[in-house]
Design a protein around this motif. Structure first.
Motif, PDB file in Angstrom:
ATOM      1  N   ALA A  15       5.473   1.663   6.163  1.00  0.00           N
ATOM      2  CA  ALA A  15       5.234   3.228   5.171  1.00  0.00           C
ATOM      3  C   ALA A  15       5.424   2.256   4.252  1.00  0.00           C
ATOM      4  CB  ALA A  15       5.462   4.099   5.897  1.00  0.00           C
ATOM      5  N   ASN A  16       6.052   1.239   3.247  1.00  0.00           N
ATOM      6  CA  ASN A  16       6.014   1.285   2.351  1.00  0.00           C
ATOM      7  C   ASN A  16       4.332   0.423   1.828  1.00  0.00           C
ATOM      8  OD1 ASN A  16       6.306  -0.184  -0.223  1.00  0.00           O
ATOM      9  ND2 ASN A  16       8.466   0.935  -0.923  1.00  0.00           N
ATOM     10  N   PRO A  17       3.599   0.356   1.472  1.00  0.00           N
ATOM     11  CA  PRO A  17       2.556  -0.158   1.036  1.00  0.00           C
ATOM     12  C   PRO A  17       3.263  -2.038   0.743  1.00  0.00           C
ATOM     13  CG  PRO A  17       1.640   1.973   0.518  1.00  0.00           C
ATOM     14  CD  PRO A  17       3.196   1.756   0.076  1.00  0.00           C
ATOM     15  N   THR A  18       3.953  -2.361  -0.030  1.00  0.00           N
ATOM     16  CA  THR A  18       4.417  -3.581  -0.563  1.00  0.00           C
ATOM     17  C   THR A  18       5.463  -4.115   0.510  1.00  0.00           C
ATOM     18  OG1 THR A  18       4.558  -2.521  -2.304  1.00  0.00           O
ATOM     19  CG2 THR A  18       6.300  -4.353  -2.118  1.00  0.00           C
ATOM     20  N   ARG A  19       5.506  -3.249   1.642  1.00  0.00           N
ATOM     21  CA  ARG A  19       6.743  -4.278   2.571  1.00  0.00           C
ATOM     22  C   ARG A  19       5.835  -4.137   3.497  1.00  0.00           C
ATOM     23  NH1 ARG A  19      11.793  -0.890   3.016  1.00  0.00           N
ATOM     24  NH2 ARG A  19      13.259  -1.450   1.167  1.00  0.00           N
ATOM     25  N   THR A  24       2.858  -8.099   6.605  1.00  0.00           N
ATOM     26  CA  THR A  24       0.911  -8.505   7.021  1.00  0.00           C
ATOM     27  C   THR A  24       0.678 -10.248   6.396  1.00  0.00           C
ATOM     28  OG1 THR A  24       0.345  -7.206   5.293  1.00  0.00           O
ATOM     29  CG2 THR A  24       0.394  -5.923   7.782  1.00  0.00           C
ATOM     30  N   GLY A  25       1.410 -10.328   5.702  1.00  0.00           N
ATOM     31  CA  GLY A  25       1.204 -11.892   4.775  1.00  0.00           C
ATOM     32  C   GLY A  25       1.485 -12.541   5.782  1.00  0.00           C
ATOM     33  N   ARG A  26       2.829 -12.591   6.449  1.00  0.00           N
ATOM     34  CA  ARG A  26       3.685 -13.204   7.211  1.00  0.00           C
ATOM     35  C   ARG A  26       3.257 -12.995   8.376  1.00  0.00           C
ATOM     36  NH1 ARG A  26       7.985 -11.057   5.170  1.00  0.00           N
ATOM     37  NH2 ARG A  26       8.413  -9.582   7.138  1.00  0.00           N
ATOM     38  N   VAL A  27       2.597 -12.105   9.390  1.00  0.00           N
ATOM     39  CA  VAL A  27       2.140 -12.573  10.362  1.00  0.00           C
ATOM     40  C   VAL A  27       0.684 -13.035  10.717  1.00  0.00           C
ATOM     41  CG1 VAL A  27       1.356 -10.820  12.387  1.00  0.00           C
ATOM     42  CG2 VAL A  27       3.858 -10.422  11.026  1.00  0.00           C
ATOM     43  N   LEU A  28      -0.391 -12.171  10.178  1.00  0.00           N
ATOM     44  CA  LEU A  28      -1.630 -12.539   9.544  1.00  0.00           C
ATOM     45  C   LEU A  28      -2.015 -14.038  10.484  1.00  0.00           C
ATOM     46  CD1 LEU A  28      -3.405  -9.947   7.585  1.00  0.00           C
ATOM     47  CD2 LEU A  28      -3.690  -9.841   9.569  1.00  0.00           C
ATOM     48  N   PRO A  29      -1.295 -15.185   9.970  1.00  0.00           N
ATOM     49  CA  PRO A  29      -1.824 -16.726  10.053  1.00  0.00           C
ATOM     50  C   PRO A  29      -1.547 -16.563  11.902  1.00  0.00           C
ATOM     51  CG  PRO A  29      -0.216 -16.605   7.483  1.00  0.00           C
ATOM     52  CD  PRO A  29      -0.579 -15.275   8.368  1.00  0.00           C
ATOM     53  N   TRP A  30      -0.476 -16.028  12.462  1.00  0.00           N
ATOM     54  CA  TRP A  30      -0.350 -16.442  13.528  1.00  0.00           C
ATOM     55  C   TRP A  30      -1.189 -15.244  14.617  1.00  0.00           C
ATOM     56  CZ3 TRP A  30       2.885 -19.804  14.872  1.00  0.00           C
ATOM     57  CH2 TRP A  30       4.372 -20.469  13.786  1.00  0.00           C
ATOM     58  N   LEU A  31      -1.183 -14.011  14.000  1.00  0.00           N
ATOM     59  CA  LEU A  31      -2.442 -13.500  14.721  1.00  0.00           C
ATOM     60  C   LEU A  31      -3.535 -13.797  15.176  1.00  0.00           C
ATOM     61  CD1 LEU A  31      -2.280 -11.225  16.566  1.00  0.00           C
ATOM     62  CD2 LEU A  31      -2.329  -9.313  14.716  1.00  0.00           C
ATOM     63  N   PRO A  92       1.926   7.629   4.334  1.00  0.00           N
ATOM     64  CA  PRO A  92       1.056   6.615   3.048  1.00  0.00           C
ATOM     65  C   PRO A  92      -0.320   6.072   3.653  1.00  0.00           C
ATOM     66  CG  PRO A  92       3.312   6.008   3.702  1.00  0.00           C
ATOM     67  CD  PRO A  92       3.256   7.221   4.551  1.00  0.00           C
ATOM     68  N   LEU A  93       0.023   4.762   4.978  1.00  0.00           N
ATOM     69  CA  LEU A  93      -0.819   4.214   5.679  1.00  0.00           C
ATOM     70  C   LEU A  93      -2.276   4.656   6.135  1.00  0.00           C
ATOM     71  CD1 LEU A  93       1.372   0.772   5.576  1.00  0.00           C
ATOM     72  CD2 LEU A  93      -0.711   1.062   3.938  1.00  0.00           C
ATOM     73  N   ALA A  94      -1.987   5.923   6.835  1.00  0.00           N
ATOM     74  CA  ALA A  94      -2.566   6.292   7.933  1.00  0.00           C
ATOM     75  C   ALA A  94      -3.983   6.311   7.209  1.00  0.00           C
ATOM     76  CB  ALA A  94      -2.280   7.999   8.192  1.00  0.00           C
ATOM     77  N   ASP A  95      -4.597   6.924   6.276  1.00  0.00           N
ATOM     78  CA  ASP A  95      -5.964   7.396   5.660  1.00  0.00           C
ATOM     79  C   ASP A  95      -6.298   5.650   5.828  1.00  0.00           C
ATOM     80  OD1 ASP A  95      -8.730   7.863   4.500  1.00  0.00           O
ATOM     81  OD2 ASP A  95      -7.478   7.449   2.463  1.00  0.00           O
ATOM     82  N   VAL A  96      -5.620   5.047   5.207  1.00  0.00           N
ATOM     83  CA  VAL A  96      -5.976   3.448   4.944  1.00  0.00           C
ATOM     84  C   VAL A  96      -6.104   3.177   6.405  1.00  0.00           C
ATOM     85  CG1 VAL A  96      -5.154   0.771   4.307  1.00  0.00           C
ATOM     86  CG2 VAL A  96      -4.634   3.079   2.898  1.00  0.00           C
ATOM     87  N   ILE A 233      -5.768  -1.687   0.287  1.00  0.00           N
ATOM     88  CA  ILE A 233      -4.423  -1.531  -0.659  1.00  0.00           C
ATOM     89  C   ILE A 233      -4.800  -2.165  -2.118  1.00  0.00           C
ATOM     90  CG2 ILE A 233      -2.177  -1.466  -0.717  1.00  0.00           C
ATOM     91  CD1 ILE A 233      -1.807  -1.258   2.531  1.00  0.00           C
ATOM     92  N   TRP A 234      -4.872  -3.335  -1.665  1.00  0.00           N
ATOM     93  CA  TRP A 234      -5.194  -4.272  -2.968  1.00  0.00           C
ATOM     94  C   TRP A 234      -6.264  -2.893  -3.887  1.00  0.00           C
ATOM     95  CZ3 TRP A 234      -2.016  -6.751  -4.785  1.00  0.00           C
ATOM     96  CH2 TRP A 234      -0.684  -6.939  -3.834  1.00  0.00           C
TER      97      TRP A 234
END
Length: 259
Positions: A15-19, A24-31, A92-96, A233-234
């Motif tokens: 739920a922490n945006p930084t984490r 997701t930075g690690r997961v996205l290339p594989w996904l 905190p990430l629901a609206d995002v 987020i950015w």
């Protein structure tokens, strides 16, 4: 700590945006790679599968139309869950998640409408009919556009998030209408042939390519959704930095004027 407690802690940490950005930075290339490979496999299986005895070669548009239609409803369901997260749990990430998913869902819904019309022309003899299934999907597309407009119309992010969440939950009533419209009303659209209580009615030679293709496009949606969430987020962080800088400049100007 039990395994369930550790799993809950991992989910809470995201739920922490930084984490979330780091994960997701690690997961996205594989996904993303998995999505491309599985879509390619599904389309290859679909376009080498036998033709339908009634629809002939035109049945092969099913391998993109059905995943698009499935994802148009799946994406809205994700948005409804995000709306609950905004209104009930203040996640905190629901609206995002909601804001990032809306344009993707609108695109998949538009593609479902277009490919459905292309499929319907040789099968029904017409590009469009205002029957229950097609009309309810068109209403879904309008709902997506309304939510996108609402999220961008308000200057206050908090008010915009709550308004979009309420509109999303109100519009969710359309999802079961889309699903069961072919059972409740007499329509040109064929009835459900995959998700049925008595099992699929499609021959396995056509069903398996469809399932693989649907899995691939679902992974594509998840990839696009996570990418859009990261971008949102950015964007919000950049907007916050600009507001801080603007206040700092205004403060310096006041001090100079006072001196």
């Amino acid at each position: 700590m039990s395994e369930s407690s550790r799993a809950t802690a991992r989910v809470t940490a995201l739920a922490n945006p930084t984490r979330f950005l780091a994960f997701t930075g690690r997961v996205l290339p594989w996904l993303g790679s998995a999505a491309v490979l599985i879509i390619a496999l599904g389309l290859f299986m679909g376009f080498t599968a036998p033709e339908d005895y009634q629809q002939g070669i035109t049945v092969r548009i099913m391998y993109i139309h059905v995943p698009f239609a499935w994802l148009s409803m799946f994406c809205y369901t994700i948005m409804a869950a995000s709306a609950l997260g905004t209104l009930v749990w203040r996640h905190p990430l629901a609206d995002v998640s909601l804001k990032a998913a809306a344009p993707i869902g609108a695109t998949f819904t538009a593609l479902a409408l277009v490919t459905g019309s292309i499929w319907g022309k040789p099968m029904w003899g017409t590009w469009w009919v205002w029957d229950a299934r097609l009309t309810s999907v068109f209403v879904l597309f309008l709902m997506y556009l309304g939510i996108i407009a609402l999220t961008r119309a308000m200057d206050d992010p908090g008010r915009g998030a709550r308004a979009a969440a309420i509109l999303t939950l109100v519009g969710f009533i359309n999802i079961p209408i889309i699903k069961f419209s072919v059972d409740w009303w007499n329509t040109l659209h064929q009835p459900a042939s995959v998700m049925r209580l008595d099992g699929p009615t499609i021959h396995p030679s056509l069903l398996w390519p469809l399932l693989v293709s649907a899995l691939g496009f679902t992974l594509l949606f998840l990839t696009l959704h996570l990418m859009a969430m990261r971008a949102e987020i950015w964007r919000r962080r950049l907007a916050a930095m600009r507001r801080v800088s603007a206040r700092a400049v205004d403060g310096l100007a006041v001090q100079e004027n006072a001196s």
